[in-house]
Design an enzyme around this catalytic site. Structure first.
Site, PDB file in Angstrom:
ATOM      1  N   TYR A  55       0.825  -1.213   0.000  1.00 54.35           N
ATOM      2  CA  TYR A  55       0.000   0.000   0.000  1.00 54.35           C
ATOM      3  C   TYR A  55       0.860   1.263   0.000  1.00 54.35           C
ATOM      4  O   TYR A  55       1.915   1.302   0.605  1.00 54.35           O
ATOM      5  CB  TYR A  55      -0.909   0.040   1.231  1.00 54.35           C
ATOM      6  CG  TYR A  55      -2.012  -0.991   1.250  1.00 54.35           C
ATOM      7  CD1 TYR A  55      -2.325  -1.749   0.135  1.00 54.35           C
ATOM      8  CD2 TYR A  55      -2.750  -1.212   2.406  1.00 54.35           C
ATOM      9  CE1 TYR A  55      -3.334  -2.690   0.168  1.00 54.35           C
ATOM     10  CE2 TYR A  55      -3.769  -2.148   2.448  1.00 54.35           C
ATOM     11  CZ  TYR A  55      -4.056  -2.894   1.329  1.00 54.35           C
ATOM     12  OH  TYR A  55      -5.061  -3.818   1.367  1.00 54.35           O
ATOM     13  N   SER A 218     -14.297  -3.579   0.906  1.00 54.95           N
ATOM     14  CA  SER A 218     -15.220  -2.894  -0.009  1.00 54.95           C
ATOM     15  C   SER A 218     -16.653  -2.949   0.511  1.00 54.95           C
ATOM     16  O   SER A 218     -17.576  -3.356  -0.201  1.00 54.95           O
ATOM     17  CB  SER A 218     -15.164  -3.492  -1.427  1.00 54.95           C
ATOM     18  OG  SER A 218     -15.863  -2.691  -2.355  1.00 54.95           O
ATOM     19  N   GLY A 223     -18.439   2.409  -3.745  1.00 53.54           N
ATOM     20  CA  GLY A 223     -19.159   3.663  -3.897  1.00 53.54           C
ATOM     21  C   GLY A 223     -20.604   3.516  -4.323  1.00 53.54           C
ATOM     22  O   GLY A 223     -21.386   4.465  -4.215  1.00 53.54           O
ATOM     23  N   LEU A 224     -21.011   2.330  -4.790  1.00 51.63           N
ATOM     24  CA  LEU A 224     -22.386   2.131  -5.243  1.00 51.63           C
ATOM     25  C   LEU A 224     -23.403   2.295  -4.126  1.00 51.63           C
ATOM     26  O   LEU A 224     -24.560   2.637  -4.380  1.00 51.63           O
ATOM     27  CB  LEU A 224     -22.543   0.741  -5.871  1.00 51.63           C
ATOM     28  CG  LEU A 224     -22.102   0.574  -7.321  1.00 51.63           C
ATOM     29  CD1 LEU A 224     -22.181  -0.887  -7.720  1.00 51.63           C
ATOM     30  CD2 LEU A 224     -22.941   1.437  -8.256  1.00 51.63           C
ATOM     31  N   LEU A 225     -22.967   2.053  -2.881  1.00 50.27           N
ATOM     32  CA  LEU A 225     -23.891   2.058  -1.749  1.00 50.27           C
ATOM     33  C   LEU A 225     -23.740   3.308  -0.884  1.00 50.27           C
ATOM     34  O   LEU A 225     -24.073   3.291   0.287  1.00 50.27           O
ATOM     35  CB  LEU A 225     -23.663   0.796  -0.904  1.00 50.27           C
ATOM     36  CG  LEU A 225     -23.834  -0.527  -1.654  1.00 50.27           C
ATOM     37  CD1 LEU A 225     -23.382  -1.699  -0.798  1.00 50.27           C
ATOM     38  CD2 LEU A 225     -25.286  -0.721  -2.086  1.00 50.27           C
ATOM     39  N   GLY A 227     -25.085   6.428  -1.723  1.00 49.53           N
ATOM     40  CA  GLY A 227     -25.957   7.497  -2.196  1.00 49.53           C
ATOM     41  C   GLY A 227     -25.456   8.068  -3.497  1.00 49.53           C
ATOM     42  O   GLY A 227     -25.550   9.273  -3.747  1.00 49.53           O
TER      43      GLY A 227
END
Length: 330
Positions: A55, A218, A223-225, A227
């Site tokens: 990372y 995830s 990012g789909l969840l 809003g």
């Protein structure tokens, strides 16, 4: 908000239900901000910090990889704060760090050298949870566990975890560990959220049966969840991949966000609360880039989902139909 600590799988170790993921440190989050995030996370009761040797990302134009930067930032924070003994520190091994033939994967040679390098970057003498980042099909489990056992004896690691394994990998690893009289795996990090429920077929029941803690990564579906509809429709920038996923799942996302508005909860909070409702889940990894994102994640711990809401979430985001083999056979 009350931080209700949970056991890491069947172990006696207690960790916070949210884990501070540090993948963004050094690449999307500068060091000063990372320090503030770690300070505030610990003050809020988050005691489990997760990183990996790879990372960090490139920090200078002439750097190709920049690997190890996240661990180095954590190491400097530990030296400055003096709070090493207040956190459960986790890192990972597997990914290539250099270009040599033995600079990757899970040979005993690689595990030993990678652990020593991580300890140096982190500025500590021990790693609390040392995780295999992926499965290495070319290294026998007897060799992997020999290396881990040696590190445990030397006091350099305390617990061993896995990440991105299949259920049969988990069972195989655990069998070989117990043959050596070892505790084996304490946890498994898997891709798991409302939009990605494949692990409910075999991974979740395997972890439950073996007493291994599930750590979803995830948790908000990249990012789909969160809003996303309002943000996307307002023209805010998002990745091409996320835009494609949104268009594919738009009907479900619309229903999901409508349900969140109905119950008066933020979509990202509902996504995290749904994961933490599962008794197999020890904690969810969140990777805040900013202090505001950290605070928003912590607020999810105040959300409780009713049985009706859980049922409706299953209707919007149906899983694989239960656990194998009943999900697909009589």
């Amino acid at each position: 908000m009350t931080m209700n600590y949970r056991h890491l799988g069947r172990t006696g170790l207690r960790v916070s239900p949210l884990i501070l993921g540090t993948m963004n440190f050094g690449e999307l989050t500068d060091e000063a901000t990372a320090f503030r995030i770690m300070d505030e996370a610990l003050d809020a009761g988050i005691n489990h910090f997760d990183t990996a040797d790879v990372y960090g990302g490139p920090q200078k134009p002439d750097m190709e990889k920049g690997y190890g930067i996240s661990e180095e930032i954590i190491g400097r924070w530990l030296a400055k704060s003096g709070k090493r003994d207040r956190i459960v520190l986790a890192t990972k091994v597997y990914q290539p760090m250099e270009t040599g033939p033995n600079d990757k994967y899970l040979s005993a040679y690689r595990i030993r050298r990678a652990c020593e390098a991580s300890l140096e970057r982190l500025g500590t003498d021990h790693i609390d949870l040392y995780q295999m980042h992926h499965v290495d099909p070319d290294t026998p489990w007897a060799e992997v566990w020999q290396a881990m056992e040696q590190l445990i004896r030397e006091g350099k690691i305390t617990y061993v975890g896995s990440s991105n394994f299949a259920a049969w990998n988990i069972v195989q690893a655990q069998y070989e560990a117990e043959k050596r009289g070892l505790l084996g795996l304490a946890s498994e990090q898997s891709l798991y959220n409302l939009t990605q429920r494949t692990i409910e077929l075999e991974m979740v029941p395997a972890l439950r049966a073996l007493g291994i803690g599930l750590i979803p990564w995830s948790p908000v579906g990249q990012g789909l969840l969160t809003g996303i509809l309002a943000k996307h429709d307002e023209g805010r920038r998002s990745s091409d991949r996320l835009t494609q996923q949104l268009e594919k799942l738009r009907p479900q996302v619309e229903q999901y966000e409508a349900l969140c508005r109905e119950i008066g909860a933020e979509p990202q909070h509902v996504a995290l609360a749904w994961l933490l409702h599962n008794p197999v889940v020890t904690a969810a990894i969140t990777g805040p880039r900013t202090l505001d994102q950290l605070r928003d994640n912590i607020a999810a711990l105040d959300v409780t989902l009713s049985e009706d809401t859980l049922k409706r979430l299953d209707e919007i985001w149906p899983g694989p139909g239960g656990e194998a083999p009943m999900a697909y056979a009589w």
